[in-house]
Design a protein around this motif. Structure first.
Motif, PDB file in Angstrom:
ATOM      1  N   GLN A 177       0.839  -1.188   0.000  1.00 55.21           N
ATOM      2  CA  GLN A 177       0.000   0.000   0.000  1.00 55.21           C
ATOM      3  C   GLN A 177       0.878   1.243   0.000  1.00 55.21           C
ATOM      4  O   GLN A 177       0.777   2.080  -0.874  1.00 55.21           O
ATOM      5  CB  GLN A 177      -0.939  -0.037   1.224  1.00 55.21           C
ATOM      6  CG  GLN A 177      -2.018   1.051   1.272  1.00 55.21           C
ATOM      7  CD  GLN A 177      -1.521   2.418   1.669  1.00 55.21           C
ATOM      8  OE1 GLN A 177      -1.807   3.399   0.964  1.00 55.21           O
ATOM      9  NE2 GLN A 177      -0.757   2.523   2.736  1.00 55.21           N
ATOM     10  N   SER A 178       1.740   1.345   1.011  1.00 56.63           N
ATOM     11  CA  SER A 178       2.550   2.556   1.183  1.00 56.63           C
ATOM     12  C   SER A 178       3.657   2.658   0.141  1.00 56.63           C
ATOM     13  O   SER A 178       4.073   3.761  -0.224  1.00 56.63           O
ATOM     14  CB  SER A 178       3.187   2.561   2.569  1.00 56.63           C
ATOM     15  OG  SER A 178       4.080   1.454   2.685  1.00 56.63           O
ATOM     16  N   GLY A 179       4.155   1.520  -0.297  1.00 58.51           N
ATOM     17  CA  GLY A 179       5.308   1.525  -1.204  1.00 58.51           C
ATOM     18  C   GLY A 179       6.611   1.845  -0.484  1.00 58.51           C
ATOM     19  O   GLY A 179       7.647   2.066  -1.114  1.00 58.51           O
ATOM     20  N   VAL A 215       0.998  -0.933  -6.064  1.00 58.52           N
ATOM     21  CA  VAL A 215       1.127   0.039  -4.967  1.00 58.52           C
ATOM     22  C   VAL A 215      -0.042   1.018  -4.939  1.00 58.52           C
ATOM     23  O   VAL A 215      -0.734   1.198  -5.937  1.00 58.52           O
ATOM     24  CB  VAL A 215       2.433   0.869  -5.125  1.00 58.52           C
ATOM     25  CG1 VAL A 215       3.660   0.006  -4.946  1.00 58.52           C
ATOM     26  CG2 VAL A 215       2.453   1.588  -6.468  1.00 58.52           C
ATOM     27  N   ASN A 216      -0.199   1.666  -3.787  1.00 56.99           N
ATOM     28  CA  ASN A 216      -1.208   2.726  -3.719  1.00 56.99           C
ATOM     29  C   ASN A 216      -0.576   4.102  -3.875  1.00 56.99           C
ATOM     30  O   ASN A 216      -1.275   5.059  -4.169  1.00 56.99           O
ATOM     31  CB  ASN A 216      -1.981   2.639  -2.391  1.00 56.99           C
ATOM     32  CG  ASN A 216      -3.315   3.363  -2.455  1.00 56.99           C
ATOM     33  OD1 ASN A 216      -3.909   3.462  -3.529  1.00 56.99           O
ATOM     34  ND2 ASN A 216      -3.784   3.857  -1.325  1.00 56.99           N
ATOM     35  N   VAL A 217       0.738   4.188  -3.631  1.00 50.34           N
ATOM     36  CA  VAL A 217       1.409   5.490  -3.706  1.00 50.34           C
ATOM     37  C   VAL A 217       2.395   5.450  -4.879  1.00 50.34           C
ATOM     38  O   VAL A 217       3.485   4.883  -4.778  1.00 50.34           O
ATOM     39  CB  VAL A 217       2.151   5.795  -2.377  1.00 50.34           C
ATOM     40  CG1 VAL A 217       2.787   7.184  -2.433  1.00 50.34           C
ATOM     41  CG2 VAL A 217       1.184   5.697  -1.186  1.00 50.34           C
ATOM     42  N   PRO A 218       2.017   6.061  -6.018  1.00 50.56           N
ATOM     43  CA  PRO A 218       2.820   5.916  -7.244  1.00 50.56           C
ATOM     44  C   PRO A 218       4.208   6.531  -7.145  1.00 50.56           C
ATOM     45  O   PRO A 218       5.112   6.100  -7.852  1.00 50.56           O
ATOM     46  CB  PRO A 218       1.991   6.656  -8.315  1.00 50.56           C
ATOM     47  CG  PRO A 218       0.665   6.930  -7.706  1.00 50.56           C
ATOM     48  CD  PRO A 218       0.804   6.841  -6.213  1.00 50.56           C
ATOM     49  N   GLU A 219       4.376   7.526  -6.246  1.00 48.98           N
ATOM     50  CA  GLU A 219       5.706   8.147  -6.151  1.00 48.98           C
ATOM     51  C   GLU A 219       6.562   7.495  -5.058  1.00 48.98           C
ATOM     52  O   GLU A 219       7.634   7.988  -4.721  1.00 48.98           O
ATOM     53  CB  GLU A 219       5.597   9.669  -5.943  1.00 48.98           C
ATOM     54  CG  GLU A 219       4.769  10.131  -4.758  1.00 48.98           C
ATOM     55  CD  GLU A 219       3.249  10.107  -5.026  1.00 48.98           C
ATOM     56  OE1 GLU A 219       2.505  10.428  -4.094  1.00 48.98           O
ATOM     57  OE2 GLU A 219       2.802   9.743  -6.138  1.00 48.98           O
ATOM     58  N   SER A 220       6.125   6.353  -4.530  1.00 49.13           N
ATOM     59  CA  SER A 220       6.854   5.690  -3.440  1.00 49.13           C
ATOM     60  C   SER A 220       8.138   5.037  -3.935  1.00 49.13           C
ATOM     61  O   SER A 220       8.353   4.845  -5.132  1.00 49.13           O
ATOM     62  CB  SER A 220       5.957   4.616  -2.827  1.00 49.13           C
ATOM     63  OG  SER A 220       5.631   3.649  -3.808  1.00 49.13           O
ATOM     64  N   SER A 221       9.007   4.666  -2.970  1.00 49.96           N
ATOM     65  CA  SER A 221      10.291   4.028  -3.303  1.00 49.96           C
ATOM     66  C   SER A 221      10.074   2.726  -4.074  1.00 49.96           C
ATOM     67  O   SER A 221      10.765   2.454  -5.059  1.00 49.96           O
ATOM     68  CB  SER A 221      11.072   3.711  -2.023  1.00 49.96           C
ATOM     69  OG  SER A 221      11.190   4.863  -1.237  1.00 49.96           O
ATOM     70  N   ILE A 222       9.142   1.893  -3.606  1.00 53.33           N
ATOM     71  CA  ILE A 222       8.923   0.596  -4.265  1.00 53.33           C
ATOM     72  C   ILE A 222       8.449   0.808  -5.702  1.00 53.33           C
ATOM     73  O   ILE A 222       8.929   0.145  -6.628  1.00 53.33           O
ATOM     74  CB  ILE A 222       7.939  -0.271  -3.426  1.00 53.33           C
ATOM     75  CG1 ILE A 222       8.652  -0.741  -2.158  1.00 53.33           C
ATOM     76  CG2 ILE A 222       7.387  -1.444  -4.238  1.00 53.33           C
ATOM     77  CD1 ILE A 222       7.785  -1.494  -1.155  1.00 53.33           C
ATOM     78  N   ALA A 223       7.567   1.759  -5.915  1.00 50.82           N
ATOM     79  CA  ALA A 223       7.100   2.053  -7.283  1.00 50.82           C
ATOM     80  C   ALA A 223       8.258   2.539  -8.149  1.00 50.82           C
ATOM     81  O   ALA A 223       8.438   2.085  -9.279  1.00 50.82           O
ATOM     82  CB  ALA A 223       5.982   3.089  -7.244  1.00 50.82           C
ATOM     83  N   PRO A 280      -0.767   1.198 -10.184  1.00 49.37           N
ATOM     84  CA  PRO A 280      -1.465   1.785  -9.034  1.00 49.37           C
ATOM     85  C   PRO A 280      -2.778   1.059  -8.759  1.00 49.37           C
ATOM     86  O   PRO A 280      -3.481   0.655  -9.688  1.00 49.37           O
ATOM     87  CB  PRO A 280      -1.731   3.222  -9.492  1.00 49.37           C
ATOM     88  CG  PRO A 280      -1.791   3.161 -10.986  1.00 49.37           C
ATOM     89  CD  PRO A 280      -0.885   2.021 -11.405  1.00 49.37           C
ATOM     90  N   ILE A 281      -3.078   0.885  -7.475  1.00 53.24           N
ATOM     91  CA  ILE A 281      -4.348   0.225  -7.130  1.00 53.24           C
ATOM     92  C   ILE A 281      -5.504   1.209  -7.098  1.00 53.24           C
ATOM     93  O   ILE A 281      -6.663   0.807  -7.068  1.00 53.24           O
ATOM     94  CB  ILE A 281      -4.256  -0.533  -5.784  1.00 53.24           C
ATOM     95  CG1 ILE A 281      -3.922   0.416  -4.625  1.00 53.24           C
ATOM     96  CG2 ILE A 281      -3.235  -1.662  -5.877  1.00 53.24           C
ATOM     97  CD1 ILE A 281      -4.058  -0.236  -3.244  1.00 53.24           C
TER      98      ILE A 281
END
Ligand code: F6R
Length: 364
Positions: A103-105, A128-136, A144-145
């Motif tokens: 979710q958070s990424g 992921v839910n946060v497109p600008e996150s590290s995992i993304a 994105p979900i």
């Protein structure tokens, strides 16, 4: 911000038909008949296997998706918890698609597992839910979900929106690999577009669930049972309940009960049985009868016909609409969330900020 709801969790549970409906529309082609991830560079004929890694609720989304990828697309899937996967340093076969769900990424262990897979997997996909996150940012492809910001610490709408994207990926994989026809794909997608309406029905069970949750709140231990793709939903129901109500809860595969956990059953241990009327329904009912024969209090979650077939000895029932097998885990997540929510409210715990927990776990 809570738009009239007492808690963010209640608002986020109620939002699910809307956000999931929008996410379905985002991913399905305009004519409603196809789903493609070609624009994102995903071609499922290039992979021989899938490895999925995540933590907590996102891990249960992966466990659910394993049933879908294996049954629909005939692709073998391995699922692991990020904190185990990363230190195990497993060998990675070529033509492996690695999928990370977060979710958070930003979950530290999931990010470390992703970095371990760099240069080993054929492709790294994140959900992921946060497109600008590290995992993304560190994935080859990030889907994105589209759940919108999730504030409640207990994940709800992110879970069902993760399942939605994973179901679409499994359908796309099955179609691309020639395992399902155009017509079958079209039928599954039509069912998915129908799902928000059924989720609204499921939300209508909230008052029933609130009333019985006042009794669940007195329990010290609660078991959740499910078979097939409902097994991960039993695990998710138990996690949700323990994290916000602090009642000890465990999820088990129904068939595993007799290998130990049945020793726990007495009249003080409610057993929540997640039983859509799928191919495994009769087997689940017989496990349920084993519980009742030992004095266990069964709360059965099923559809109207399922409740009729199960007989009158169950303690309580929650009736959901009929649902195609593929989508049952998404629909049945809703009563699991509502049970946790109302039980926690009945106990007076801090639903949105449970003790000892953080929304984003950026430490190992
Ligand atoms: C449970 C819950 C956690 C998270 C887990 C992973 O309700 O929210 O179990 O699912 O900490 O978090 P993400 O998805 O941000 O990687």
């Amino acid at each position: 911000e809570k738009s009239g709801y007492k808690h963010f969790m209640a608002k986020e549970i109620a939002e699910q038909p809307t956000v999931l409906g929008e996410a379905v529309d985002h991913y399905i082609s305009k004519d409603g008949k196809g789903v493609s991830f070609a624009a994102e560079g995903l071609d499922f004929t290039q992979f021989d296997r899938i490895t999925m890694v995540a933590c907590g609720t996102a891990f249960y989304a992966c466990l659910t998706a394993k049933y879908w990828f294996e049954q629909l697309a005939r692709l073998p899937v391995e699922v692991d918890i990020a904190s185990e996967f990363r230190y195990r340093e497993p060998p990675v076969a070529p033509r492996t698609l690695a999928i990370f769900v977060s979710q958070s990424g930003e979950t530290a262990d999931t990010l470390a597992a992703l970095r371990y897979m760099e240069g080993k997997a054929a492709k790294i996909l994140s959900v992921v839910n946060v497109p600008e996150s590290s995992i993304a940012r560190e994935s080859d492809v990030a889907l994105p979900i589209l759940a919108g910001i999730e504030v409640g610490v207990a994940s709800t709408k992110a879970f069902t929106c993760q399942l939605n994207v994973l179901a679409l990926l499994a359908l796309n994989a099955a179609h691309a690999r020639g395992e399902i026809s155009d017509a079958a794909l079209g039928d599954h997608l039509a069912a998915l577009r129908n799902l928000p309406g059924l989720m609204n029905h499921a939300l209508g069970a909230s008052d029933t669930i609130e009333a019985l949750s006042r009794e669940l709140a007195k329990a010290q231990d609660i078991l959740f049972l499910g078979r097939g793709a409902m097994y991960p939903i039993a695990l998710e129901g138990a996690l949700k309940l323990k994290e916000i109500s602090y009642i000890h809860a465990e999820g088990y595969a129904s068939g595993e009960l007799k290998h130990g956990p049945i020793a726990l059953i007495d009249e003080n241990v409610p057993v929540i049985v997640m039983a859509p009327r799928d191919a495994l329904f009769d087997k689940t009912v017989s496990n349920m009868q084993e519980v009742m024969a030992r004095g266990g209090k069964v709360l059965l979650i099923t559809d109207a016909e399922g409740a009729k077939q199960a007989g009158d000895d169950v303690w309580r029932s929650v009736i959901l609409p009929e649902i195609p097998d593929l989508l049952a885990p998404i629909l049945y997540a809703i009563p699991a969330q509502l049970l946790a929510y109302h039980t926690a409210v009945a106990k007076g715990t801090d639903v949105d900020q449970p003790r000892n927990l953080a929304k984003s776990v950026t430490v190992e």
